[in-house]
Design a protein around this motif. Structure first.
Motif, short mmCIF file in Angstrom:
data_model
loop_
_atom_site.label_atom_id
_atom_site.label_comp_id
_atom_site.label_asym_id
_atom_site.label_seq_id
_atom_site.Cartn_x
_atom_site.Cartn_y
_atom_site.Cartn_z
N HIS A 4 0.82 -1.22 0.00
CA HIS A 4 0.00 0.00 0.00
C HIS A 4 0.84 1.25 0.00
O HIS A 4 0.32 2.35 0.09
CB HIS A 4 -0.93 0.01 1.23
N ILE A 52 -4.97 2.53 2.07
CA ILE A 52 -4.12 2.48 3.27
C ILE A 52 -2.65 2.31 2.91
O ILE A 52 -2.28 1.44 2.13
CB ILE A 52 -4.55 1.31 4.18
N CYS A 53 -1.81 3.15 3.49
CA CYS A 53 -0.36 3.00 3.37
C CYS A 53 0.15 2.18 4.55
O CYS A 53 -0.46 2.16 5.61
CB CYS A 53 0.33 4.36 3.42
N SER A 54 1.28 1.54 4.39
CA SER A 54 1.84 0.81 5.52
C SER A 54 3.35 0.82 5.51
O SER A 54 3.98 1.05 4.47
CB SER A 54 1.33 -0.64 5.54
N THR A 295 -1.61 5.84 7.56
CA THR A 295 -0.43 5.01 7.36
C THR A 295 -0.35 4.13 8.59
O THR A 295 -0.45 4.63 9.72
CB THR A 295 0.84 5.84 7.22
N THR A 296 -0.21 2.85 8.42
CA THR A 296 -0.17 1.92 9.55
C THR A 296 1.05 1.03 9.48
O THR A 296 1.77 1.01 8.48
CB THR A 296 -1.42 1.01 9.57
N THR A 298 2.38 -2.94 9.28
CA THR A 298 1.88 -4.01 8.42
C THR A 298 0.86 -4.90 9.11
O THR A 298 0.14 -5.65 8.44
CB THR A 298 3.03 -4.87 7.89
N ASP A 301 -2.65 -3.12 8.03
CA ASP A 301 -2.68 -2.49 6.71
C ASP A 301 -3.76 -3.03 5.78
O ASP A 301 -3.64 -2.91 4.56
CB ASP A 301 -1.31 -2.60 6.04
#
Length: 353
Positions: A4, A52-54, A295-296, A298, A301
């Motif tokens: 992501h 979603i970014c991770s 942003t989370t 992993t 995510d």
């Protein structure tokens, strides 16, 4: 980095506590995409999931970290093939301007090279997930910033007497997590970052948020001018409230933290009062704003993992939600900075292990 990376608070009614509905509604907003995935086209689910970014923090930091909290095994014989987690968990939540783009820049954000973390909260959820403590860390706290690995290779140098929020600036989420763990001795099980534009969009998607201020706010830096009293704020105004500091109290970060904690509870109340399930369009808008701002690590995510987290908090009520600030005192070296007030600060962190 992962797949992501490129996208980027008593009364009762019917036996239910309003505070509980607030937290359950917050979980609903986080997991709204689950409803959409079941009742809408698959493309909507994929779009929200792809928002979603991770960051793979565990791989970057390795094993040289505080120990994980002991967890109780899930009960056997459950009808669910994958029981919801019930163990204690610590989540580092940052508010930042790290994402580049016109929307963030218009709201006062910087490009990725000028990234900063304006808000830092350690969210400790108790075992059983029926109580939680949110600890704010003032960004002006002077700390020893540890050496942090860089995604480009190599590592940063250890820095003594550095401002807490420089960790994110020099080493992103990985260094922010490592610095918090070094400061607290508490392992961060998860990481969640919310950007400027996404927060403002979430407030707008909810129809604004109502807050009450005890004093006039007149801050040219955040472009916020409010008379003392109750106000219904749009997204941009809510963001300005979260960022203001010079127009309240002594102009320090501690006054801003109080506003941020008040705003978090007001936002939860707004989520609770908004019947998202009766309006698919609003539900989708909230879900899109939530996922698009994150942003989370992993471990969070995907929509599935965020849904499980939200569902695991269904019995957490705001009457069992405590907000505090890490005990600090004025730094001897700089009257404009603070340092941890010992032994009170260490005792607080010890209670969360």
């Amino acid at each position: 980095m992962t797949r992501h990376e490129e996208n980027r608070e008593d009364g009762t009614r019917g036996g239910r506590r309003p505070g509980r509905r607030v937290l359950k509604a917050a979980g609903l907003a986080l997991a709204a995409a689950l409803v959409l995935g079941a009742g809408a086209a698959g493309w909507a689910y994929r779009h929200l999931d792809g928002n979603i970014c991770s960051v793979d923090i565990d791989s970057a930091l390795g094993d040289n970290r505080p120990a994980r909290a002991l967890t109780t095994p899930a009960p056997t014989g459950s009808a669910s093939a994958s029981p919801l987690p019930t163990g204690a968990v610590n989540i580092l939540v940052l508010g930042s301007d790290s994402r580049s783009g016109a929307a963030n820049k218009a709201l006062g954000g910087g490009d990725s090279g000028g990234a900063r973390s304006d808000t830092a909260m350690v969210v400790h959820i108790d075992a059983g997930r029926t109580g939680a403590t949110v600890v704010s860390i003032p960004r002006d706290t002077l700390v020893t910033r540890p050496s942090c690995p860089l995604s480009s290779g190599g590592s940063t140098a250890v820095a003594y007497g550095a401002m807490f929020n420089t960790a994110y600036a020099v080493g992103g989420p990985v260094c922010a997590v490592k610095t918090v763990e070094s400061l607290t001795g508490v392992r961060m099980d998860h990481y969640i970052e919310v950007d400027f534009a996404g927060f403002a969009e979430l407030v707008d998607a909810l129809g604004g948020v109502t807050v009450t201020t005890d004093e006039d706010i007149d801050d040219d830096d955040s472009h916020l001018h409010l008379a003392a009293g109750t106000h219904h704020l749009d997204g941009e105004q809510a963001l300005a409230l979260a960022r203001t500091r010079h127009g309240i109290g002594d102009g320090s970060d501690l006054g801003r933290i109080g506003l941020q904690q008040h705003l978090v509870k007001a936002l939860l109340a707004q989520i609770s009062s908004t019947d998202l399930l009766t309006s698919p369009a609003k539900l989708y808008g909230v879900a899109d704003a939530v996922t698009g701002s994150l942003t989370t690590d992993t471990g969070l995510d995907s929509l599935g993992e965020l849904t499980r987290l939200g569902e695991s908090l269904r019995d957490l009520s705001t009457e069992h939600l405590t907000t505090v600030t890490m005990p600090v005192v004025t730094a001897p070296s700089d009257p404009n900075r603070v340092v941890a007030d010992e032994p009170e600060a260490s005792a607080l962190w010890e209670s969360l292990r």
